[in-house]
Design an enzyme around this catalytic site. Structure first.
Site, PDB file in Angstrom:
ATOM      1  N   SER A  35       0.826  -1.193   0.000  1.00 52.45           N
ATOM      2  CA  SER A  35       0.000   0.000   0.000  1.00 52.45           C
ATOM      3  C   SER A  35       0.871   1.257   0.000  1.00 52.45           C
ATOM      4  O   SER A  35       1.678   1.456  -0.910  1.00 52.45           O
ATOM      5  CB  SER A  35      -0.965  -0.064   1.188  1.00 52.45           C
ATOM      6  OG  SER A  35      -1.928   0.947   1.138  1.00 52.45           O
TER       7      SER A  35
ATOM      8  N   HIS B 103      -2.446  -1.313  -4.222  1.00 53.60           N
ATOM      9  CA  HIS B 103      -3.905  -1.371  -4.346  1.00 53.60           C
ATOM     10  C   HIS B 103      -4.452   0.049  -4.294  1.00 53.60           C
ATOM     11  O   HIS B 103      -3.727   1.009  -4.066  1.00 53.60           O
ATOM     12  CB  HIS B 103      -4.543  -2.266  -3.275  1.00 53.60           C
ATOM     13  CG  HIS B 103      -4.352  -1.802  -1.866  1.00 53.60           C
ATOM     14  ND1 HIS B 103      -4.772  -2.529  -0.790  1.00 53.60           N
ATOM     15  CD2 HIS B 103      -3.795  -0.686  -1.329  1.00 53.60           C
ATOM     16  CE1 HIS B 103      -4.485  -1.888   0.330  1.00 53.60           C
ATOM     17  NE2 HIS B 103      -3.894  -0.763   0.026  1.00 53.60           N
TER      18      HIS B 103
END
Length: 194
Positions: free
Chosen positions: A97, A122
């Site tokens: 992330s 993501h």
């Protein structure tokens, strides 16, 4: 958390350092754990300190993080770009992330991962509560942040924004070698480069 101490001997005697302070002397910053405002403030302060110490020498940012708060990560990212020294990023363990985003933001040619590192990108995560209007405001903001993140990742990886948007729709895991092929890093390190 247990923090080890090291003893350094010199002609003037012995000096005791916590391990992170000792690493900082070698221009090494450890970004470990979830990225939040307190951790980001510490990383930013260390970056600014090392720039003041010597604006011509590289800084080494070791990352082992599951990600965290976007705005906290952006404060680190903006500081990395603001200071004069190149910031070399090195993934140890995982960069997921916001951790993966920061890994990709190292100086060109100076983004690394150890062989068994795991990298994951993501789309931003978020939740909203309250009145319908409040939820709409939050939804617009998270979509704006998603666009910013995708644009920067596209620039860093030299991928098309459409590919980044598609790949970040869900968790997209990569090995160190796959992250190199994707453009998130420049090299998989087998041995120390220092």
């Amino acid at each position: 958390m247990f923090i080890p101490y090291v003893i350094e001997k010199s002609s003037r005697g012995e000096r005791s350092y916590d391990i992170y302070s000792r690493l900082l002397k070698d221009r090494i910053i450890m970004l470990s754990g979830e990225i939040h405002d307190e951790l980001a403030a510490s990383i930013v302060a260390q970056l600014l300190f090392l720039e003041a110490e010597d604006p011509t020498k590289d800084i080494y940012l070791y990352i082992n993080s599951p990600g965290g708060v976007i705005t906290s990560g952006f404060s680190i990212y903006d500081t990395m770009n603001y200071i004069k020294p190149d910031v070399c990023t090195i993934c140890i363990g995982q960069a997921a992330s916001m951790g993966a985003f920061l890994l990709s933001c190292g100086a060109e040619g100076k983004r690394f991962a150890l062989p068994n590192s795991r990298i994951m990108i993501h789309q931003p995560l978020g939740g909203a509560r309250g009145q319908a209007t409040d939820i709409e405001i939050q939804a617009k903001e998270i979509l704006r942040l998603k666009t910013i993140l995708n644009d920067i990742l596209a620039k860093n990886t030299k991928q098309k924004v459409a590919k980044i948007a598609k790949d970040t729709e869900r968790d997209f895991f990569m090995s160190a070698q796959e992250a190199k092929e994707y453009g998130l890093i420049d090299k998989v390190l087998e041995k120390s480069f220092k």
